[in-house]
Design a protein around this motif. Structure first.
Motif, mmCIF file in Angstrom:
data_model
loop_
_atom_site.group_PDB
_atom_site.id
_atom_site.type_symbol
_atom_site.label_atom_id
_atom_site.label_comp_id
_atom_site.label_asym_id
_atom_site.label_seq_id
_atom_site.Cartn_x
_atom_site.Cartn_y
_atom_site.Cartn_z
ATOM 1 N N ILE B 83 0.813 -1.129 0.042
ATOM 2 C CA ILE B 83 0.076 -0.018 -0.110
ATOM 3 C C ILE B 83 0.851 1.314 0.123
ATOM 4 C CG2 ILE B 83 -1.805 1.381 1.390
ATOM 5 C CD1 ILE B 83 -2.782 -1.077 2.554
ATOM 6 N N HIS B 84 0.733 2.312 -1.038
ATOM 7 C CA HIS B 84 1.495 3.334 -1.079
ATOM 8 C C HIS B 84 0.470 4.683 -0.913
ATOM 9 C CE1 HIS B 84 4.710 5.816 -3.443
ATOM 10 N NE2 HIS B 84 4.489 6.324 -2.068
ATOM 11 N N ILE B 85 0.563 5.140 0.298
ATOM 12 C CA ILE B 85 -0.163 6.475 0.439
ATOM 13 C C ILE B 85 0.970 7.477 -0.089
ATOM 14 C CG2 ILE B 85 -1.303 7.751 2.103
ATOM 15 C CD1 ILE B 85 -0.572 5.416 3.902
ATOM 16 N N GLN B 86 0.391 8.058 -1.137
ATOM 17 C CA GLN B 86 1.491 8.783 -1.732
ATOM 18 C C GLN B 86 1.174 10.398 -1.776
ATOM 19 O OE1 GLN B 86 2.439 7.141 -5.818
ATOM 20 N NE2 GLN B 86 2.936 9.161 -6.594
ATOM 21 N N ASP B 87 2.267 11.303 -1.319
ATOM 22 C CA ASP B 87 1.978 12.666 -1.204
ATOM 23 C C ASP B 87 3.582 12.952 -1.039
ATOM 24 O OD1 ASP B 87 1.590 15.348 -0.267
ATOM 25 O OD2 ASP B 87 -0.442 14.593 0.594
ATOM 26 N N ASN B 88 3.943 14.018 -2.042
ATOM 27 C CA ASN B 88 5.523 14.598 -1.946
ATOM 28 C C ASN B 88 5.757 15.200 -0.557
ATOM 29 O OD1 ASN B 88 6.107 13.513 -4.339
ATOM 30 N ND2 ASN B 88 5.470 15.342 -5.504
ATOM 31 N N ARG B 89 4.465 15.744 -0.042
ATOM 32 C CA ARG B 89 4.816 16.332 1.262
ATOM 33 C C ARG B 89 5.514 15.236 2.555
ATOM 34 N NH1 ARG B 89 -1.073 19.168 2.186
ATOM 35 N NH2 ARG B 89 -1.570 17.222 1.476
ATOM 36 N N PHE B 90 4.839 13.808 2.109
ATOM 37 C CA PHE B 90 5.250 12.753 3.175
ATOM 38 C C PHE B 90 6.748 12.918 3.261
ATOM 39 C CE2 PHE B 90 1.068 10.433 2.676
ATOM 40 C CZ PHE B 90 0.527 11.197 3.525
ATOM 41 N N ALA B 91 7.688 13.347 2.390
ATOM 42 C CA ALA B 91 9.123 13.353 2.646
ATOM 43 C C ALA B 91 9.414 14.108 3.651
ATOM 44 C CB ALA B 91 9.765 13.955 1.045
ATOM 45 N N ARG B 92 8.804 15.024 4.341
ATOM 46 C CA ARG B 92 9.242 15.714 5.400
ATOM 47 C C ARG B 92 8.075 15.859 6.391
ATOM 48 N NH1 ARG B 92 10.879 21.675 3.756
ATOM 49 N NH2 ARG B 92 10.651 21.903 5.760
ATOM 50 N N ALA B 93 7.079 15.196 6.259
ATOM 51 C CA ALA B 93 5.839 15.188 7.441
ATOM 52 C C ALA B 93 6.377 14.954 8.797
ATOM 53 C CB ALA B 93 4.882 14.166 6.747
ATOM 54 N N ASP B 94 5.759 15.371 9.670
ATOM 55 C CA ASP B 94 6.146 15.039 10.887
ATOM 56 C C ASP B 94 5.359 13.642 11.444
ATOM 57 O OD1 ASP B 94 3.243 15.196 11.790
ATOM 58 O OD2 ASP B 94 3.552 16.712 13.274
ATOM 59 N N HIS B 96 3.172 12.635 13.305
ATOM 60 C CA HIS B 96 1.937 12.864 13.637
ATOM 61 C C HIS B 96 1.186 12.500 12.258
ATOM 62 C CE1 HIS B 96 -1.874 13.461 15.714
ATOM 63 N NE2 HIS B 96 -2.406 14.199 14.325
ATOM 64 N N ILE B 97 1.330 13.120 11.320
ATOM 65 C CA ILE B 97 0.851 13.154 9.791
ATOM 66 C C ILE B 97 0.984 11.656 9.240
ATOM 67 C CG2 ILE B 97 0.954 13.954 7.607
ATOM 68 C CD1 ILE B 97 1.429 16.738 8.710
ATOM 69 N N THR B 98 2.430 11.419 9.426
ATOM 70 C CA THR B 98 2.651 9.910 9.109
ATOM 71 C C THR B 98 1.961 8.883 9.666
ATOM 72 O OG1 THR B 98 5.068 10.753 8.340
ATOM 73 C CG2 THR B 98 4.759 8.326 8.482
ATOM 74 N N GLN B 214 -2.301 18.747 10.021
ATOM 75 C CA GLN B 214 -1.759 19.829 10.446
ATOM 76 C C GLN B 214 -0.567 19.083 11.153
ATOM 77 O OE1 GLN B 214 -2.393 23.036 11.174
ATOM 78 N NE2 GLN B 214 -3.817 22.751 9.340
ATOM 79 N N PRO B 215 0.572 19.875 10.982
ATOM 80 C CA PRO B 215 1.917 19.322 11.796
ATOM 81 C C PRO B 215 1.593 19.653 13.218
ATOM 82 C CG PRO B 215 2.314 21.168 10.183
ATOM 83 C CD PRO B 215 1.026 20.966 10.121
#
Lengths: 326, 256
Positions: B83-94, B96-98, B214-215
């Protein structure tokens, strides 16, 4: 409005980093101009609460329950949620221990707030905390700020604050007992008594000289090279975690948070990058020598003498020169 | 047993870290990426449990598009699907978001065991697994060195500090974070790599899952650490360096 420090003890004995967290809490409370409470969680913690009350604190919060005698994530998170509900702190500070790694993220998630883990420093801008933590295997430092509604939770790395700087109060701080209701089913885990694997026999803490190897040693066939240097110096051989994980040296020769903590006169780090988990086990050494090919390796931040070179060039020469001077 | 293993793609261990233009993250152009090493031990443990007890291993990541190669690797080693939850923001997500992303995807399916590495080699917060457990309402244990599954329970060897251990028993379903070195990680075989191409990868966007983005914490600035000590660097040929060092250790530091 307050800062809350959560202490840690094991069966009635303080974890040595608890008072470092109290020292951090005193700094934070002063910078944030608010009161400081310290919590102790367990069963029969009256004695510990009394001991803690000697520190300069607004109050000690004792959460005492037979179900809290041994640590459980469920029990301790419920206890601390109760403390947070009652005290409404802006900031909750923990010492960064294995127990806190198990507990604090759960607590933070259950209140929906940040947990800034393993801070090596803390400063304040406009009364708001900014935490310094290591990232990318210690190669970089980061200023991290908590976002969203308080309470914000953070933990401080062992050695980041000085336990001796935790000031005593003018008189004993009042102790508040918080009652907590915990039923049979509230704690889902069962935990056994701590034990050590019998084979863990070598005590490196008494060694005056330690030669320690890391990933840079590349393969088990190269271990004798480091061993020869240790022998020539009259020291002990040790290693960072990956070397013991790979079975190249026994686990009882591992230095770091999950292994032994040492402070020899001389610590010679060969091909060790200096990840936080290793450094906490040896940073108290009197003289640190680092040999590493990567000039950016964080081990050089704490080394007294640094050699940016291939250990396979330098170590044989060290053995050779030591042999000549005999 | 239905086992989910959370994996993260991180910059390769040997990559030079360079701070990006606005100083708040690292540059990822021209850098090699690899599976976060602690997660490879979690995957191996999942595969071994499946081999013993039957069931399914699902590799899950919350990451940018490039992270699909990390899922391919997990499939090649033996995971059944991904399963790939894909979002470029995840590269630096905190964290909580991950964790929220992982919880949203895993929470849609029945799960008996969730495994993660104990921490990531990049940000190194060491908390995503535990937050995920709390979000899914599961019991958890961290830094696990051994898992025995029987009678709807997991009996685990949990590492404590300074060479101590403890047995923790949790009811199924549960989440465990795995200590590096718990097992010997397998390599992908050629056959495995071939088979992986036909294995299903489910893709979600953060919008599909309605994730709270929300980070809870933010990196304001990344920088080279300040020198804690005045390090004296020794230079010259290997022989010269060896001579200098031993003389300094004898006469300056007086430790040999």
């Amino acid at each position: 409005m307050s800062v809350l420090v959560v202490t840690e003890h094991h069966r009635g004995t303080w974890h040595r980093i608890s008072m470092e967290a109290v020292a951090a809490g005193q700094q934070a409370a002063q910078a944030m101009q608010c009161s400081l409470a310290a919590a102790v969680v367990g069963s029969d913690v009256g004695g510990l609460a009394g001991d803690l009350a000697r520190k300069r604190l607004s109050e000690v919060v004792a959460i005492d329950h037979p179900q809290l005698a041994a640590y459980s994530a469920d029990g301790y998170a419920a206890a601390l949620r109760k403390a947070i509900d009652d005290l409404r702190p802006r900031l909750v500070l923990f010492p960064h221990t294995y127990q806190v790694r198990d507990l604090a993220p759960k607590l933070a998630a259950s209140v929906g707030t940040a947990f800034v883990s393993d801070a090596v420093g803390m400063r304040f801008e406009g009364g708001e905390p900014i935490f310094v933590r290591q990232m990318f295997q210690g190669k970089l430092h980061a200023d991290v700020v908590p976002r969203g509604a308080p309470p914000h939770i953070a933990s401080v790395q062992s050695g980041a604050f000085r336990a001796e700087s935790a000031a005593d109060g003018d008189g004993p701080a009042p102790v508040r007992r918080l009652a907590i209701a915990l039923g049979e089913g509230d704690v889902r885990s069962q935990t056994g008594q701590p034990y050590q694997d019998a084979k863990d026999a070598v005590d490196l803490s008494a060694a005056k000289i330690i030669v320690s190897v890391g990933r840079g040693i590349r393969e088990p066939g190269n271990i004798p090279l480091a061993e020869a240097l240790a022998r020539a110096l009259g020291g002990e051989l040790a290693a960072s975690r990956p070397i013991c994980d790979s079975g190249w040296l026994p686990l009882d020769r591992q230095i770091g948070s999950s292994g032994q903590t040492v402070s020899p006169d001389l610590y010679l780090a060969l091909g060790i990058s200096g990840a936080i988990q290793h450094v906490v086990g040896m940073k108290g050494s009197k003289t640190i020598v680092a040999v590493n090919k990567d000039s950016g390796a964080p081990i050089f931040e704490i080394a007294d003498y640094g050699i940016v070179a291939d250990l396979f060039d330098v170590v044989p020469k060290l053995v050779e020169v030591l042999g000549e001077s005999d | 047993m239905k086992i989910f293993v959370c994996v993260k793609q991180v910059m390769s261990r040997d990559a030079a870290v360079r701070v990006d233009g606005d100083g708040s993250w690292v540059r990822d152009d021209g850098v090699a990426f690899e599976t976060n090493e602690p997660d490879t031990f979690a995957l191996e443990e999942g595969l071994r449990l499946r081999e013993k007890h039957g069931g399914e291993v699902v590799a899950v990541t919350a990451g940018p598009a490039r992270a699909s190669s990390t899922l391919r690797e997990a499939l090649a080693k033996g995971a059944d699907r991904a399963i790939h939850i894909q979002d470029n923001r995840f590269a630096r997500a905190d964290t909580h978001i991950t964790a929220a992303a992982l919880a949203a995807a895993i929470g849609r399916e029945p799960h008996d065991l969730i495994l993660t590495g104990l921490q990531s080699d990049d940000a190194g917060y060491g908390q995503t697994g535990v937050i995920l457990a709390e979000m899914l309402g599961l019991p958890h244990a961290t830094i696990i060195m051994k898992i025995e599954a029987s009678g709807g329970q997991f009996r685990c060897k949990r590492e404590l500090e300074a060479g101590w251990f403890q047995t923790v028993t949790l009811p199924q379903p549960a989440l465990l974070t795995i200590q590096s070195g718990i097992n010997k990680v397998r390599y992908a075989t050629l056959m495995g790599i071939k088979k992986a191409r036909r294995k299903p990868v489910r893709r979600y966007s953060s919008a599909d899952l309605g994730i709270d983005t929300q980070p809870r914490q933010e990196v304001q600035r990344l920088y080279q650490p300040q020198q804690g000590k005045q390090t004296e660097f020794l230079e010259g040929s290997a022989r010269e360096v060896a001579d200098q060092l031993l003389s300094k250790l004898r006469f300056e530091a007086r430790v040999i």
